[in-house]
Write a protein that holds these residues in place. Structure first.
Motif, short mmCIF file in Angstrom:
data_model
loop_
_atom_site.label_atom_id
_atom_site.label_comp_id
_atom_site.label_asym_id
_atom_site.label_seq_id
_atom_site.Cartn_x
_atom_site.Cartn_y
_atom_site.Cartn_z
N THR A 1 8.59 43.40 66.11
CA THR A 1 8.67 44.84 65.58
C THR A 1 9.69 44.55 64.47
OG1 THR A 1 8.27 46.11 67.59
CG2 THR A 1 9.36 47.23 65.79
N LEU A 2 9.29 44.71 63.24
CA LEU A 2 10.38 44.54 62.16
C LEU A 2 11.51 45.53 62.31
CD1 LEU A 2 7.75 43.50 59.27
CD2 LEU A 2 8.63 41.96 61.29
N VAL A 3 12.58 45.06 62.60
CA VAL A 3 13.75 45.82 63.04
C VAL A 3 14.96 45.11 62.19
CG1 VAL A 3 12.89 47.10 64.98
CG2 VAL A 3 14.18 44.94 65.31
N GLY A 4 16.02 46.07 62.14
CA GLY A 4 17.43 45.55 61.89
C GLY A 4 17.47 45.12 60.34
N SER A 5 18.60 44.35 60.03
CA SER A 5 18.84 43.90 58.66
C SER A 5 17.65 43.34 58.04
CB SER A 5 20.01 43.11 58.99
OG SER A 5 19.47 41.69 59.29
N ALA A 6 17.91 43.23 56.90
CA ALA A 6 16.81 42.48 56.03
C ALA A 6 16.78 41.01 56.67
CB ALA A 6 17.22 42.44 54.39
N ALA A 7 17.73 40.29 57.10
CA ALA A 7 17.74 38.97 57.58
C ALA A 7 16.76 39.03 58.66
CB ALA A 7 19.01 38.35 57.81
N SER A 8 17.20 40.13 59.62
CA SER A 8 16.44 40.34 60.90
C SER A 8 14.88 40.46 60.68
CB SER A 8 16.90 41.39 61.73
OG SER A 8 16.21 41.62 63.04
N ARG A 9 14.57 41.27 59.78
CA ARG A 9 13.27 41.49 59.40
C ARG A 9 12.39 40.33 58.99
NH1 ARG A 9 15.71 46.13 57.43
NH2 ARG A 9 15.35 45.32 55.31
N LEU A 10 13.12 39.63 58.04
CA LEU A 10 12.66 38.50 57.37
C LEU A 10 12.21 37.44 58.67
CD1 LEU A 10 11.53 36.83 55.22
CD2 LEU A 10 13.83 35.69 54.78
N SER A 11 13.33 37.30 59.51
CA SER A 11 12.73 36.16 60.59
C SER A 11 11.99 36.82 61.59
CB SER A 11 14.35 35.78 61.46
OG SER A 11 14.60 37.28 62.22
N LEU A 12 11.82 37.88 61.71
CA LEU A 12 10.70 38.39 62.67
C LEU A 12 9.29 38.26 61.85
CD1 LEU A 12 12.62 41.46 64.01
CD2 LEU A 12 11.63 39.41 65.37
N GLN A 13 9.49 38.64 60.36
CA GLN A 13 8.00 38.08 59.91
C GLN A 13 7.62 36.77 59.63
OE1 GLN A 13 9.10 39.68 55.86
NE2 GLN A 13 7.97 41.53 56.21
N ASN A 14 8.60 35.98 59.87
CA ASN A 14 8.38 34.52 60.03
C ASN A 14 7.85 33.93 61.28
OD1 ASN A 14 9.29 33.86 57.36
ND2 ASN A 14 11.27 33.45 57.92
N VAL A 15 8.24 34.93 62.52
CA VAL A 15 7.63 34.35 63.76
C VAL A 15 6.27 34.85 63.83
CG1 VAL A 15 7.86 35.41 66.13
CG2 VAL A 15 9.96 34.62 65.15
N GLU A 16 5.81 36.13 63.21
CA GLU A 16 4.48 36.70 63.19
C GLU A 16 3.62 35.56 62.47
OE1 GLU A 16 1.90 40.47 62.55
OE2 GLU A 16 4.09 40.64 62.42
N GLN A 17 4.23 35.09 61.12
CA GLN A 17 3.76 34.22 60.33
C GLN A 17 3.16 32.75 61.37
OE1 GLN A 17 5.27 33.06 56.55
NE2 GLN A 17 3.81 31.33 56.48
N LEU A 18 4.27 32.39 62.14
CA LEU A 18 3.87 31.23 62.96
C LEU A 18 2.73 31.58 64.01
CD1 LEU A 18 4.53 28.50 64.22
CD2 LEU A 18 6.22 29.87 65.78
N LEU A 19 2.82 32.65 64.58
CA LEU A 19 1.43 33.12 65.56
C LEU A 19 0.54 33.09 64.87
CD1 LEU A 19 4.16 35.98 67.49
CD2 LEU A 19 3.37 33.37 68.24
N ASP A 20 0.43 33.62 63.72
CA ASP A 20 -1.02 33.68 62.89
C ASP A 20 -1.29 32.52 62.50
OD1 ASP A 20 -1.41 36.43 62.85
OD2 ASP A 20 -0.16 36.58 60.64
#
Length: 136
Positions: free
Chosen positions: A108-127
């Motif tokens: 879930t993309l939550v928190g600050s911009a840095a938090s959301r970006l880091s979570l997007q990077n995790v999802e990119q790795l999973l993909d």
């Protein structure tokens, strides 16, 4: 795809796709921490809980973390610890021959911009891991 999970379909056998998944993870220098044998557990305990439905033919969930991405994710917000470890499930369904499913829970993309970006990077790795695992 839903807001909370992504599911992909692969050709091939369960063993081939499962091996591809493990290689896609370990090939990135990431260690598989745990393998949950979900299909075996459900088959073993079904009678004990009064179940008569076979949910999976085979089903496992591989658990892992990326030291780099996990650190960035938790440096951005320590509460992001709930998104670690990452888990990708691989499974087959009764009566659904020739299909192997790969699925993961979307961060879930939550928190600050840095938090959301880091979570997007995790999802990119999973993909990327799932894409490398699929037999077309």
């Amino acid at each position: 795809m839903t807001d909370y999970r992504k599911t992909f379909i692969s050709k091939g056998s369960f063993d081939e796709v499962r091996d591809n998944l493990e290689l896609a993870i370990t090939g990135r220098g990431i260690v598989v921490n745990n393998v949950s044998h979900i299909g075996n557990m459900l088959a073993r305990t079904g009678k004990d809980v009064g179940a008569s439905v076979q949910v999976f033919e085979q089903a496992e969930a591989l658990e892992f973390c990326s030291a780099i991405l996990s650190r960035k994710m938790m440096e951005a917000d320590p509460h992001n610890i709930v998104f670690c470890p990452y888990i990708i499930s691989v499974y087959t369904l009764p009566g659904d021959k020739g299909r192997v499913y790969l699925s993961y829970r979307r961060p879930t993309l939550v928190g600050s911009a840095a938090s959301r970006l880091s979570l997007q990077n995790v999802e990119q790795l999973l993909d990327e891991i799932v894409d490398e695992s699929i037999i077309r």
